[in-house]
Scaffold this motif. Structure first.
Motif, mmCIF file in Angstrom:
data_model
loop_
_atom_site.group_PDB
_atom_site.id
_atom_site.type_symbol
_atom_site.label_atom_id
_atom_site.label_comp_id
_atom_site.label_asym_id
_atom_site.label_seq_id
_atom_site.Cartn_x
_atom_site.Cartn_y
_atom_site.Cartn_z
ATOM 1 N N GLU A 203 -3.096 -10.447 -6.845
ATOM 2 C CA GLU A 203 -2.547 -9.615 -7.924
ATOM 3 C C GLU A 203 -2.893 -10.141 -9.315
ATOM 4 O OE1 GLU A 203 1.677 -7.924 -7.888
ATOM 5 O OE2 GLU A 203 1.467 -8.760 -9.887
ATOM 6 N N ASN A 204 -3.257 -9.199 -10.183
ATOM 7 C CA ASN A 204 -3.731 -9.541 -11.525
ATOM 8 C C ASN A 204 -2.686 -9.323 -12.619
ATOM 9 O OD1 ASN A 204 -3.562 -6.807 -11.648
ATOM 10 N ND2 ASN A 204 -5.768 -6.430 -11.765
ATOM 11 N N THR A 205 -1.444 -9.049 -12.251
ATOM 12 C CA THR A 205 -0.460 -8.681 -13.263
ATOM 13 C C THR A 205 0.589 -9.775 -13.463
ATOM 14 O OG1 THR A 205 -0.834 -6.388 -12.653
ATOM 15 C CG2 THR A 205 1.099 -6.848 -14.005
ATOM 16 N N ASP A 206 1.428 -9.994 -12.478
ATOM 17 C CA ASP A 206 2.516 -10.965 -12.623
ATOM 18 C C ASP A 206 2.021 -12.371 -12.252
ATOM 19 O OD1 ASP A 206 4.791 -12.438 -12.650
ATOM 20 O OD2 ASP A 206 5.814 -11.346 -11.055
ATOM 21 N N PRO A 207 1.965 -13.294 -13.211
ATOM 22 C CA PRO A 207 1.491 -14.661 -12.904
ATOM 23 C C PRO A 207 2.360 -15.357 -11.855
ATOM 24 C CG PRO A 207 1.815 -14.339 -15.287
ATOM 25 C CD PRO A 207 2.362 -13.122 -14.612
ATOM 26 N N ALA A 208 3.576 -14.875 -11.644
ATOM 27 C CA ALA A 208 4.445 -15.481 -10.631
ATOM 28 C C ALA A 208 3.843 -15.355 -9.237
ATOM 29 C CB ALA A 208 5.830 -14.825 -10.674
ATOM 30 N N VAL A 209 3.025 -14.313 -9.018
ATOM 31 C CA VAL A 209 2.388 -14.175 -7.702
ATOM 32 C C VAL A 209 1.518 -15.389 -7.413
ATOM 33 C CG1 VAL A 209 0.705 -12.847 -6.367
ATOM 34 C CG2 VAL A 209 2.493 -11.655 -7.639
ATOM 35 N N ARG A 210 0.742 -15.819 -8.405
ATOM 36 C CA ARG A 210 -0.118 -17.003 -8.187
ATOM 37 C C ARG A 210 0.741 -18.235 -7.918
ATOM 38 N NH1 ARG A 210 -1.862 -13.259 -12.148
ATOM 39 N NH2 ARG A 210 -2.521 -14.731 -13.763
ATOM 40 N N GLN A 211 1.827 -18.396 -8.648
ATOM 41 C CA GLN A 211 2.708 -19.545 -8.393
ATOM 42 C C GLN A 211 3.228 -19.510 -6.958
ATOM 43 O OE1 GLN A 211 2.922 -22.144 -10.373
ATOM 44 N NE2 GLN A 211 1.450 -20.960 -11.554
ATOM 45 N N ASP A 212 3.580 -18.312 -6.493
ATOM 46 C CA ASP A 212 4.151 -18.202 -5.147
ATOM 47 C C ASP A 212 3.091 -18.439 -4.073
ATOM 48 O OD1 ASP A 212 6.497 -17.708 -6.445
ATOM 49 O OD2 ASP A 212 6.627 -15.586 -5.920
ATOM 50 N N VAL A 213 1.881 -17.946 -4.316
ATOM 51 C CA VAL A 213 0.803 -18.193 -3.349
ATOM 52 C C VAL A 213 0.525 -19.699 -3.276
ATOM 53 C CG1 VAL A 213 -1.662 -17.853 -2.897
ATOM 54 C CG2 VAL A 213 -0.240 -15.899 -3.572
ATOM 55 N N LEU A 214 0.458 -20.357 -4.426
ATOM 56 C CA LEU A 214 0.229 -21.809 -4.429
ATOM 57 C C LEU A 214 1.396 -22.542 -3.748
ATOM 58 C CD1 LEU A 214 -1.216 -22.282 -8.032
ATOM 59 C CD2 LEU A 214 -2.483 -22.444 -5.875
ATOM 60 N N HIS A 215 2.613 -22.053 -3.953
ATOM 61 C CA HIS A 215 3.786 -22.666 -3.318
ATOM 62 C C HIS A 215 3.711 -22.540 -1.794
ATOM 63 C CE1 HIS A 215 7.920 -23.573 -2.267
ATOM 64 N NE2 HIS A 215 8.007 -22.389 -1.702
ATOM 65 N N VAL A 216 3.309 -21.366 -1.303
ATOM 66 C CA VAL A 216 3.178 -21.178 0.150
ATOM 67 C C VAL A 216 2.137 -22.149 0.710
ATOM 68 C CG1 VAL A 216 2.267 -19.582 1.888
ATOM 69 C CG2 VAL A 216 3.999 -18.800 0.261
ATOM 70 N N LEU A 217 1.009 -22.276 0.017
ATOM 71 C CA LEU A 217 -0.028 -23.206 0.489
ATOM 72 C C LEU A 217 0.498 -24.634 0.496
ATOM 73 C CD1 LEU A 217 -3.108 -21.653 -1.305
ATOM 74 C CD2 LEU A 217 -2.819 -21.886 1.164
ATOM 75 N N GLU A 218 1.232 -24.991 -0.543
ATOM 76 C CA GLU A 218 1.790 -26.344 -0.645
ATOM 77 C C GLU A 218 2.781 -26.607 0.503
ATOM 78 O OE1 GLU A 218 1.369 -29.554 -3.473
ATOM 79 O OE2 GLU A 218 0.417 -27.629 -3.382
ATOM 80 N N SER A 219 3.563 -25.585 0.850
ATOM 81 C CA SER A 219 4.535 -25.749 1.936
ATOM 82 C C SER A 219 3.838 -25.860 3.290
ATOM 83 C CB SER A 219 5.496 -24.546 1.981
ATOM 84 O OG SER A 219 6.154 -24.398 0.756
ATOM 85 N N ALA A 220 2.803 -25.062 3.482
ATOM 86 C CA ALA A 220 2.130 -25.042 4.786
ATOM 87 C C ALA A 220 1.227 -26.257 4.977
ATOM 88 C CB ALA A 220 1.315 -23.754 4.940
ATOM 89 N N VAL A 221 0.754 -26.836 3.880
ATOM 90 C CA VAL A 221 -0.193 -27.958 3.950
ATOM 91 C C VAL A 221 0.366 -29.117 3.130
ATOM 92 C CG1 VAL A 221 -2.572 -28.692 3.582
ATOM 93 C CG2 VAL A 221 -2.085 -26.274 4.041
ATOM 94 N N PRO A 222 1.080 -30.037 3.777
ATOM 95 C CA PRO A 222 1.694 -31.130 3.012
ATOM 96 C C PRO A 222 0.657 -31.980 2.280
ATOM 97 C CG PRO A 222 2.102 -31.370 5.396
ATOM 98 C CD PRO A 222 1.375 -30.088 5.208
#
Lengths: 132, 132, 132
Positions: free
Chosen positions: B50-69
Motif C-alpha cells: 500500500e502506497n497511502t498509509d505509512p502505518a502499513v509498512r510499519q506493520d509489515v515490518l513488524h510481522v516480519l520481525e515477529s516471524a523472524v527473530p
C-alpha cells in the motif's frame, strides 16, 4: 526451455544451481534479457541468497522450520508434507534474473538456490531465457 | 539496465521507489511489456504494497520481525544478520510489474518498496524493461 | 493485457485461476515465452501450489494465519487488515509461468491460485503474455 535434473539428499536443503543456470544462459545466445528459473514442484522452491558462508543457508532453513512447524494437529492434508507446501508458497517456485552482456547479472554475493522442503527426491528445474 | 542508487537510514525500512522505477520505464521507450525490479543484495528485498498509509509498512515490518527473530541461539552465521538473509528469501529480491501504454501498470493503492533488512547501507536497485 | 474479474467469498481463501490464465495464454497467440499473472491489490496475492487435494490450500492458509496474527496490539494501520497486507508481501502479488508450445508449462501437480486475505471482495487479476 532447458530442464535441469537434480538429486536432493535431505528433507530440507538449499542446492546451489547458479552454475547450471549460467550455462543455460550461455547456450541460449541471448545477450540482453531475463532468465526465468522455474520449479515445477509444489513442495520445493527457488531463492537467491548468499553464496559464500554455507551457514546462511542453514539459518534460512532454520527460520523457515521455526515459522512453519513440520507437525501441527490442524494440518488436514494426509501426506504429512503440509509444511513443505506452505514453505513452497512462502519462498516461491519461480525467480527472474536479469541477463546482461550474455551473462546472468547477479550481485557479488548472490547465488541461485533450489530449495528442497520434502526430500530426498529427484527434482527438475526449468530455465528459460528471453531477450535478444 | 538502469542502476538506481539508494541510501537507507534504519536497520529495517521500506523505501518507496515507485517514481524512480516509473522514470526508468519512461526512459526505456517500451510501450507494452514487463519491468523487472531486481535487488542485487542478500539482506534486502523488494515488494509491492500500500502506497497511502505509512502505518502499513510499519506493520509489515513488524510481522516480519515477529516471524523472524533478530537473535536466535541456533543461528550459525557469524555476521549477526541471519534474520535479514531469511527475510530477503521470504520477501524476495525480484519483482515484475506489467508495462502498458508506456507506463507501469500498478493497482490504485500499489507502490513499489525497497525493503532494507540490515541497514543503514548504500544499496542499488536494477531496473530492466522488456517489450516493444 | 487481459483483466480477469473474480468474486471471493471468505476472508481468506485460495481460488483456482489456472483455467482462466490458460485461456488468456491461448488467446495471446504466443507459442514460446512467459505469462505474467499480476494481482493489482495490496491485501491479496498469487501463488502456485498443489492442484489435487483441497486440504493443501487449507493447510497453507492455516500456516499463514499462524505466522501472521490477525490481531496484534502493535499494528498501527487503522483498517484492521494489517495481517492481510503482510501476507500479500510474504506470498507476493505477481507470478511468472513459462509458456511452451502455446501452453502454460506447469508441473503435473501445479495450479495457479489467487490468494484472498481480506475478503470477501470483488477482485481482478491481470494476465500478460510475452514472447513469440
Amino acid at each position: 526451455m532447458e530442464r535441469i535434473e537434480l538429486r536432493t539428499h535431505q528433507r530440507a536443503e538449499m542446492l546451489d544451481i547458479t552454475a547450471a543456470v549460467a550455462r543455460a544462459v550461455a547456450r541460449s545466445g541471448v545477450r540482453t534479457g531475463i532468465c526465468q528459473v522455474f520449479v515445477p514442484h509444489t513442495t520445493a522452491g527457488v531463492t537467491i541468497n548468499e553464496n559464500t558462508d554455507p551457514a546462511v543457508r542453514q539459518d534460512v532453513l532454520h527460520v523457515l522450520e521455526s515459522a512453519v512447524p513440520l507437525l501441527d494437529p490442524a494440518y488436514q492434508h494426509a501426506e504429512g508434507n503440509s509444511a513443505a507446501h506452505a514453505k513452497s508458497t512462502l519462498v516461491g517456485c519461480s525467480h527472474i534474473v536479469p541477463v546482461e552482456e550474455a551473462r546472468l547479472a547477479l550481485g557479488t554475493w548472490q547465488g541461485i538456490y533450489f530449495c528442497e522442503f520434502d526430500g530426498p527426491r529427484h527434482r527438475e528445474v526449468w530455465v528459460q531465457v528471453i531477450g535478444s
